[in-house]
Write a protein that holds these residues in place. Sequence first.
Motif: not given
Length: 532
Positions: A54, A404, A408, A433
Amino acid sequence: MTYTVRDAFYDFCRSVGMTTMFGNPGSTELRMFRDFPDDFGYVLALQETVAVAAAAGHALGTGRAGLVSLHSAGGVGHSLGAVFNAYRDRVPVVILAGQQSRPMIRHRPFLGADEPAAFPRPYVKYSHQPERGEDVAEAIAEAYRIAMTPPRGPVFVSVPEDDWDLPAEPVPHREVRADFTADPAALREVADALNAARSPVIVVGPGVQDENAQDLVVQLAERANAGVWISPLSGRSGFPEDHRLFQGFLPPVRSQLAARLDGNDVILVLGAQVFTYHVHDEGPYIPEGARLFHFDCDPAQTAWSPVGTSVLTTIRGGVRGLLELVERSDRPAPPVRARLAVPEATDPIPPELLVETLREVMPADAVLVEEAPSSRDLMHARLPITRPGGFLTTGSGALGWGLPLAVGRSLASSGERIVCLIGDGSIMYSVQALWTAAQHRVPMTVVVINNRGYGAVKALGRRIDLPTVPGTDIHDLDFVQVARGMGVPGRTVTKAADIEPALLEGLGHDGPFLVDVTVAADDSPAYEPWAR
């Protein structure tokens, strides 16, 4: 009041805009969090792979290094698949790991790391545990500068927990400017070869996108009237795939790649490894009689490339230099890439139909994040990426990165929708996630291509006449229920007629949404389309 290592660290992070921390906290990081600054954000991940990936997605969205806090040796161990991906994909991530207090280290304490700096190597650019606690902030600043210097990548600093409260000095301001250009004679050699070529071709790698050089590469391709390929298994795009000169994606098989380039007498590779292969076969690396030139900013990579002439340069600097020397050509342009026919809407759902429907309904400014290995080729064939930054995946192959990474990247969104196209096998590597996505209500639509197994592994087995591979079937997973349990709504699709309404619902939802699409299994071998 005493100015501490902790103060120096936060002041430095603030000075470089690194104020979002991703992590999963533990006991050895607690002192770092004392008086946690109001202008910093903490993004909780439920597993350390998620935290690193992320942070990498956030870095790719902001252009700044990601900041990660991991918990001692165990947390670092959990994260290493994502660290490997960040290293191979050249994503700048500053990783901090807690360590037991210095008086305890020699006694091999609970949660202590015996050789912390050695643990993440060789997949970090820098790895260090400072000898003195007073040096921690400057070590982190050095790590940051290394992470952001081409070729960019992850760095690692281990910090004993009692270092944070020690007195320190502010980190002096420093900058590193690293846009460097090759020797003029080397650029002239490449330009002369392009000018004299009968049929030149450009191979674009992830380094083009890393340096925001796509506009310059388009100019160079148009001036030379050169066809453009994307390098094998690239983690980025780097060239508009609806451009008249775009030729497609090179296969990660030596003989097939050379066959794709047959007829080209000059090959210019920009910001890519020469070349990334997935399966071995014999034969030449490039067609007989062709000349290859390679631009990259990494001296190690330019040193071990097996063929051609490598030029050490940043991509923007090198291509700018070529544009001053390459003449506009009237040589015949390569043929325009054909548009594939849309498959019929049948049940069970062809994966090609899902991708075509996604192409039709996905917003023009959406960012596609992909981790569906068995469907990647058909996605590339049917869903063109037309703008810089519009595509992200892993160039290294360690699963658990895509979901992930998309989270992010969604946290760095300025309004664009993030679409994560992911396999049913891939999503389970880092399904936690989804919880982070729900907590932050990120603008993300997850589309699961559900073929009920590890399709890419099965295809590779068929390639070597292994029709049955144990452990590659996945049954009885309800992804919509899993997502709902983490706070993400979703919808299951089993009929072709339901694909478009489900995707539209997911793309229009305020926050994350998951669409699980059951598709027909593919029984062809890996890379078989290139072998025809």
